[in-house]
Design an enzyme around this catalytic site. Structure first.
Site, PDB file in Angstrom:
ATOM      1  N   CYS A 184      -1.940  -2.672   7.223  1.00 28.72           N
ATOM      2  CA  CYS A 184      -1.360  -2.589   8.571  1.00 28.72           C
ATOM      3  C   CYS A 184      -1.550  -1.170   9.128  1.00 28.72           C
ATOM      4  O   CYS A 184      -1.957  -0.243   8.411  1.00 28.72           O
ATOM      5  CB  CYS A 184       0.124  -2.962   8.534  1.00 28.72           C
ATOM      6  N   GLU A 231       0.837  -1.206   0.000  1.00 31.93           N
ATOM      7  CA  GLU A 231       0.000   0.000   0.000  1.00 31.93           C
ATOM      8  C   GLU A 231       0.870   1.254   0.000  1.00 31.93           C
ATOM      9  O   GLU A 231       0.607   2.223  -0.719  1.00 31.93           O
ATOM     10  CB  GLU A 231      -0.898   0.036   1.248  1.00 31.93           C
TER      11      GLU A 231
HETATM   12  N1  THU Z   1       2.387  -6.379   4.124  1.00 32.60           N
HETATM   13  C1  THU Z   1       1.916  -5.491   3.202  1.00 32.60           C
HETATM   14  O1  THU Z   1       2.443  -5.369   2.096  1.00 32.60           O
HETATM   15  N2  THU Z   1       0.853  -4.728   3.542  1.00 32.60           N
HETATM   16  C2  THU Z   1       0.243  -4.738   4.764  1.00 32.60           C
HETATM   17  O2  THU Z   1      -0.618  -3.915   5.025  1.00 32.60           O
HETATM   18  C3  THU Z   1       0.612  -5.755   5.748  1.00 32.60           C
HETATM   19  C4  THU Z   1       1.833  -6.556   5.450  1.00 32.60           C
HETATM   20  C5  THU Z   1       3.566  -7.187   3.776  1.00 32.60           C
HETATM   21  C6  THU Z   1       4.810  -6.837   4.543  1.00 32.60           C
HETATM   22  C7  THU Z   1       5.588  -8.138   4.472  1.00 32.60           C
HETATM   23  O3  THU Z   1       6.348  -8.124   3.281  1.00 32.60           O
HETATM   24  C8  THU Z   1       4.531  -9.218   4.365  1.00 32.60           C
HETATM   25  O4  THU Z   1       3.323  -8.551   4.044  1.00 32.60           O
HETATM   26  C9  THU Z   1       4.346 -10.005   5.634  1.00 32.60           C
HETATM   27  O5  THU Z   1       4.145  -9.160   6.719  1.00 32.60           O
END
Ligand code: THU
Length: 139
Positions: free
Chosen positions: A94, A58
């Site tokens: 997140c 994101e």
């Molecule tokens: N991740 C995202 O790309 N977006 C989020 O909102 C949550 C987590 C990714 C980060 C990491 O590369 C993988 O997901 C596992 O946490």
């Protein structure tokens, strides 16, 4: 937002997820951000051996768009899955990504979490980050 643009955003997010650099988690995330002028910026997660340096899909999409001069945003579609699997759950943004969204978007910004073009849920940023901290607090 029309059903067609929702589906187009989900498809773009899925395409972007294929470029995820996720050698540590094996979890692919793709995002497609619809700007006020109709432009779409995509992003994927980019991991790092120093885990904290990882950038979420994101934020990749937002930073690409903001660095190209975009300041108005309508919606983002997000899709996530473990390498070699189909999306089995909705990938919610997140906390850090929600805060970045709040920097540039109002509470009605749409967040589409998808498993496929026919299985998705739509939330507003206001629902996912209520009572958020922002520039208006610093007066
Ligand atoms: N991740 C995202 O790309 N977006 C989020 O909102 C949550 C987590 C990714 C980060 C990491 O590369 C993988 O997901 C596992 O946490």
């Amino acid at each position: 937002m029309s059903e067609d643009s929702t589906k187009m955003l989900i498809e773009s997010a899925y395409e972007a997820s294929k470029n995820a650099y996720c050698k540590y988690s094996g979890y692919h995330v793709g995002a497609a951000l619809l700007c006020g002028d109709g432009t779409v910026f995509t992003g994927c997660n980019i991991e790092n051996s120093s885990y904290g340096a990882t950038n979420c899909a994101e934020r990749t999409a937002f930073f690409k768009a903001v660095s190209e001069g975009q300041r108005s945003f309508e919606a983002i579609a997000i899709i996530g899955y473990l390498e070699g699997n189909k999306p089995e759950s909705y990938a919610f943004p997140c906390g850090i990504c929600r805060q970045v969204m709040a920097e540039f978007c109002t509470g009605d910004f749409k967040i589409i979490v998808a498993k496929s073009v026919s299985d998705f849920r739509v939330f507003s940023l206001g629902e996912l980050l209520p009572e958020s901290f922002g520039a208006e607090n610093m007066i």
